[in-house]
Motif scaffolding. Structure first.
Motif, PDB file in Angstrom:
ATOM      1  N   PRO A 195      46.972  42.571  38.349  1.00  0.00           N
ATOM      2  CA  PRO A 195      46.749  41.710  39.578  1.00  0.00           C
ATOM      3  C   PRO A 195      47.664  41.667  40.217  1.00  0.00           C
ATOM      4  CG  PRO A 195      46.228  40.869  37.388  1.00  0.00           C
ATOM      5  CD  PRO A 195      46.695  42.304  37.283  1.00  0.00           C
ATOM      6  N   GLU A 196      46.728  40.727  41.450  1.00  0.00           N
ATOM      7  CA  GLU A 196      47.647  39.815  42.555  1.00  0.00           C
ATOM      8  C   GLU A 196      48.419  38.431  41.924  1.00  0.00           C
ATOM      9  OE1 GLU A 196      46.319  39.385  45.926  1.00  0.00           O
ATOM     10  OE2 GLU A 196      45.458  41.768  45.838  1.00  0.00           O
ATOM     11  N   GLY A 198      48.748  34.968  41.056  1.00  0.00           N
ATOM     12  CA  GLY A 198      48.785  33.750  41.439  1.00  0.00           C
ATOM     13  C   GLY A 198      47.503  33.658  42.173  1.00  0.00           C
ATOM     14  N   ARG A 199      46.782  34.596  41.487  1.00  0.00           N
ATOM     15  CA  ARG A 199      45.275  35.192  42.125  1.00  0.00           C
ATOM     16  C   ARG A 199      45.064  34.577  40.486  1.00  0.00           C
ATOM     17  NH1 ARG A 199      41.870  37.740  46.000  1.00  0.00           N
ATOM     18  NH2 ARG A 199      40.865  38.301  44.561  1.00  0.00           N
ATOM     19  N   GLU A 200      43.299  33.750  40.331  1.00  0.00           N
ATOM     20  CA  GLU A 200      42.846  34.065  39.213  1.00  0.00           C
ATOM     21  C   GLU A 200      42.143  35.436  38.665  1.00  0.00           C
ATOM     22  OE1 GLU A 200      38.609  31.769  37.111  1.00  0.00           O
ATOM     23  OE2 GLU A 200      38.461  32.224  38.666  1.00  0.00           O
ATOM     24  N   PHE A 201      42.918  35.470  37.461  1.00  0.00           N
ATOM     25  CA  PHE A 201      42.506  36.843  36.405  1.00  0.00           C
ATOM     26  C   PHE A 201      40.883  36.579  36.076  1.00  0.00           C
ATOM     27  CE2 PHE A 201      42.418  40.016  33.026  1.00  0.00           C
ATOM     28  CZ  PHE A 201      42.395  40.436  33.511  1.00  0.00           C
ATOM     29  N   GLN A 205      36.545  42.242  37.153  1.00  0.00           N
ATOM     30  CA  GLN A 205      36.614  41.371  39.195  1.00  0.00           C
ATOM     31  C   GLN A 205      37.278  41.953  39.645  1.00  0.00           C
ATOM     32  OE1 GLN A 205      35.500  37.210  40.151  1.00  0.00           O
ATOM     33  NE2 GLN A 205      35.247  39.040  41.514  1.00  0.00           N
ATOM     34  N   THR A 206      36.278  43.014  40.939  1.00  0.00           N
ATOM     35  CA  THR A 206      37.630  43.510  41.745  1.00  0.00           C
ATOM     36  C   THR A 206      37.388  42.447  43.030  1.00  0.00           C
ATOM     37  OG1 THR A 206      34.793  44.532  42.231  1.00  0.00           O
ATOM     38  CG2 THR A 206      36.787  45.290  41.198  1.00  0.00           C
ATOM     39  N   ASN A 207      38.930  42.838  43.979  1.00  0.00           N
ATOM     40  CA  ASN A 207      38.543  42.701  45.166  1.00  0.00           C
ATOM     41  C   ASN A 207      37.564  43.333  46.411  1.00  0.00           C
ATOM     42  OD1 ASN A 207      40.815  40.952  44.216  1.00  0.00           O
ATOM     43  ND2 ASN A 207      42.628  42.260  44.563  1.00  0.00           N
ATOM     44  N   THR A 222      47.962  36.059  30.094  1.00  0.00           N
ATOM     45  CA  THR A 222      47.255  35.565  30.111  1.00  0.00           C
ATOM     46  C   THR A 222      45.725  35.966  29.131  1.00  0.00           C
ATOM     47  OG1 THR A 222      47.520  35.451  32.234  1.00  0.00           O
ATOM     48  CG2 THR A 222      45.301  35.517  32.098  1.00  0.00           C
TER      49      THR A 222
END
Lengths: 373, 434
Positions: A195-196, A198-201, A205-207, A222
């Motif tokens: 995942p990028e 800084g984003r909540e994992f 989840q998909t962008n 994580t």
């Protein structure tokens, strides 16, 4: 040019290692056993792990655990073992766990004939999962394909987070052929996307606009959840029909929408050809010999060799069939893939030439079917 | 350090369920061990014990019924530093029995908690592998017919290094679980408890009753002395590190001119144990030494030392597509089983084909040229017949020449076996045409 003598199973093992596979688990079964042998020789010195499971269910289970821990994993078996894998295959689909599953097909049904080839599992591989979700199946035609399509299978498993099957056949797996070892190189190696930062994992989840969730391994900093149950983006159980639909539609779309990108075919087209022969696997080599002979004797024939079986390369098949009066599907079973060709070519004359008796389909058989079928 | 229980997802067990007590206990265990959630993975399967992974802020993998130990093994092998805790019920233990046996034999460093409540709670209280025969369960009379499994005795017999059988309601249960998790190796804790939703609705079972049942069985309290040994993972990595890397595939550079510019097909018909397949490979390597493409397709039964053994080779300057043989240039008949398997082929052979027939091996009538060799009379062992027949081929200049064959032998064999093979192919007398 220097040549090596190599069987298909060795090429699969070498392809896997070149693609970054460092975990293999399997259970002995002819004609897949030599993949286990080669992986056992190759992985431990590389710091990898090769294990013989107590059965097929355990073997693929080890792989799913190791894949969730971040490793590239592979297992190999034949029809009877694929039957036992079935429940775990469904888990790999639903849990979006990257894994390469090699099926060295042998003559069925059931335990059938251990040392005889067939292509009798090609519908089973697609539909042998509960829930009926799409899968990716690649079919090598020769030893070089075994290497290259295995590399490709790993890349696709990583890209799409899914099981990818190699549908080989005893006749490719255990037949030694001369190959140029310089051609057995992995050109591109793809790793699953993290995942990028800084984003909540969330594990599923998909962008927006994307269909494949980013991956983090179990055991990293994580927390990661994996589950075989119906789940939402957080990996917890959900009963919300809208959420279920969103997740399943995404899981389906990530494969079916990529049909054109996934399609690997070889189209050998002759302008004046009346007949298009559609085939795959080891049979495509007999078809090539038949087509060459037919052309030399004045009967032009076109040839479409499918290396991606699932998702069905529908566009490529339609395109290749455009100018043909009839389509002849040749396969080493009693009529499986011909159903797909009939489905996507309504109105076209689609004929079947098959054989499932432990022998290769001979070029003469195909020639006869083209001339007098 | 805070609790690892997931505040957003509290336990959902029936009131009075022993699983709830184990959930709280496990949290205390993790706390006592000072473990962060990301150092732990909870692995579960199907049934009420399969809910455990949702209650903790740890890594989690929830999979198929009875298969939790398989995922756990993969996770542990991939990440040896992780603390791996598996929860299974008596149901999962039953369906996954083979995995329990294998896990005990393997001794990976992880912990299995069998949450044993004597029935399938989730599906209606059916009997499991541990249901007493006198219990009333949801399987009619079937449980009266089968003997309950003693999980701990089985685990010990299978090699588990650490086995505990205890009641959920034991006062030191947190300590029991902590010691099991801390044990370096595979630990099994068979924890007996009450299923209020199903089992104890129809059967009188109390905490005291569990204690009484346990007191009548062999106690298991931890380390099993006779099963102490190294952990699988460290042992694996040690042995793996001593393995030699596999070299790239050996490649052959052409050194000779081929015998023919045409595709040539050779069939070796023999019996298991005659080293037919090795000879076939040798012939292909001989072809490679003349810059030819080669294929070798074998046909044999699954029995190793009995039955036919057939090898079909194609050598060709052109790329080889179809690997089957239709018009062999040479048939080598060395064993009756192989000849019998391909007896129909002989009728189609014509004078362009040479059959090399070992004396003593009958072949069906055919139009091919017959060349007879008395390999037995020349003193060759059965295991050398196939190789000797290649020597005959080379001496006759069929398919290959002697230097091609000798180069193949030198590439494939080393030391004494190379010298022995060279002697065979040089010594053999080519026999006579009939």
């Amino acid at each position: 040019m220097a040549l090596s003598l190599m069987e298909g199973n060795e090429a699969i093992a070498r392809g896997a290692v070149a693609a970054g596979c460092r975990f293999f688990a399997g259970y002995p079964i002819t004609p897949a056993t030599t993949i286990l042998n080669h992986m056992l020789a190759m992985l431990p010195p590389l710091g990898g792990v090769c294990i013989q499971g107590e059965d097929e269910i355990a073997s693929i289970g080890f792989c799913l655990g190791a894949s969730m821990a971040g490793m590239k994993v592979m297992t190999a078996t034949s029809g009877p073992g694929i039957s036992l894998y079935s429940e775990q295959i469904s888990f790999a689909i639903g849990g979006e766990i990257p894994i390469v599953i090699v099926d060295i097909q042998r003559l069925g049904p059931s335990t059938g004939s251990a040392t005889r080839g067939a292509d009798g599992d090609v519908q089973f591989l697609q539909w042998g999962n509960s829930g009926g979700m799409p899968v990716i199946v690649l079919a090598p035609a020769d030893v070089e394909d075994c290497f290259k399509l295995t590399v490709q299978a790993f890349n696709l498993a990583e890209l799409y987070r899914c099981p990818v099957f190699i549908a080989s056949n005893k006749e490719i797996a255990m037949t030694r052929v001369s190959v140029d070892p310089d051609r057995l190189k992995a050109e591109t190696v793809i790793d699953r996307a993290a995942p990028e930062p800084g984003r909540e994992f969330l594990p599923f989840q998909t962008n927006s606009g994307e269909q494949v969730p980013a991956f983090l391994p179990i055991g990293g900093g994580t927390l990661v959840r994996q589950t075989s149950s119906t789940h939402g983006p957080d990996g917890y159980l959900t009963t919300d029909p809208a959420e279920i639909t969103r997740q399943l539609a995404r899981m389906q779309a990530k494969i079916t929408n990529a049909e054109d990108r996934l399609a690997i075919v070889e189209h050998d087209s002759v302008g004046a050809a009346d007949t298009l022969v559609v085939t795959y696997g080891v049979t495509s080599r007999a078809a090539l010999a038949a087509a060459r002979g037919l052309r030399a004797s004045g009967t032009p024939v076109s040839l479409l060799v499918l290396k991606t079986l699932w998702p069905v390369p529908e566009t490529a098949i339609r395109q290749a069939a455009l100018s043909a009066r009839r389509v002849l599907v040749v396969e080493m079973n009693r009529g499986q893939y011909v159903r797909e060709v009939e489905r996507i070519l309504p109105g076209k004359t689609v004929q079947f030439c098959g054989q499932m008796d432990g022998r290769l389909i001979a070029p003469d058989t195909i020639r006869e079917a083209v001339l007098h079928g | 350090m805070v609790s690892l229980l997931n505040a957003a997802r509290p336990p959902v067990f029936c009131p009075g369920c022993s699983h709830e007590r184990i959930t709280q206990t496990l949290d205390k265990t993790f706390h006592a061990m000072n473990l962060d959630g990301n150092r732990i993975v909870m692995v579960s399967d199907i049934g009420c014990s399969g809910l455990f992974d949702t209650f903790f802020n740890t890594h989690a993998l929830h999979g198929l019924h009875g298969r939790a130990l398989t995922y756990a093994a993969g996770l542990k092998l991939a990440r040896p530093e992780l603390t791996v805790v598996v929860t299974m019920g008596d149901g999962g233990q039953g369906i996954g029995g083979a995995h329990l046996l294998a896990a005990c034999r393997r001794n990976l460093d992880m912990t299995l908690l069998v949450l044993n409540n004597f029935n399938f709670g989730m599906t209606g209280g059916q009997y499991s592998a541990t249901t007493p025969p006198d219990a009333e369960v949801g399987s009619g009379f079937l449980n009266r017919l089968e003997r309950p499994l003693d999980v701990c005795s089985v685990a010990r017999a299978a090699g588990a290094a650490y086995v505990v059988r205890c009641s959920t309601y034991r006062s030191d249960i947190a300590d029991v679980i902590r010691k099991a998790v801390e044990f370096k190796g595979f630990s099994v804790v068979d924890i007996w408890g009450i299923c209020p939703g199903r089992f104890s609705k129809r059967n009188r079972l109390t905490t005291k009753g569990i204690e009484e049942m346990l007191s009548r069985l062999t106690p298991f309290e931890g380390e099993v002395a006779e099963n102490q040994r190294r952990k699988f993972g460290t042992h694996y990595r040690e042995l793996a590190a001593a393995q030699k890397p596999v070299p790239p595939p050996p490649a052959v550079i052409a050194q000779f001119d081929p015998v023919s510019a045409e595709r040539q097909e050779v069939i070796l018909l023999g019996s298991a144990g005659q080293r037919i397949i090795t000879a076939g490979e040798m012939l292909c390597l001989a072809g490679l030494h003349a810059g030819l493409n080669a294929t070798q397709k074998n046909d044999y039964d699954i029995t190793v030392l009995r039955g036919p053994s057939i090898s079909e080779m194609i050598l060709s300057p052109q790329a080889i597509d179809y690997t089957g043989i239709s018009q062999p240039s040479v048939v080598i008949a060395l064993g009756p089983e192989g000849v019998a398997r391909r007896k129909k082929m002989f009728a189609g052979l014509d004078e362009t084909c040479t059959v090399i027939q070992a004396v003593g091996v009958d072949i069906p009538a055919c139009r091919a040229r017959i060349h007879r060799v008395d390999l037995k009379g020349q003193g060759f062992k059965g295991t050398d017949w196939a190789l000797a027949s290649l020597g005959v081929l080379a001496q006759l200049g069929l398919v290959m020449r002697p230097q091609m064959l000798e180069a193949a032998i030198a590439a494939r064999l080393k030391g004494d076996s190379q010298a022995g093979a060279l002697e065979v192919v040089r010594k053999v007398k080519p026999g006579e045409s009939i």
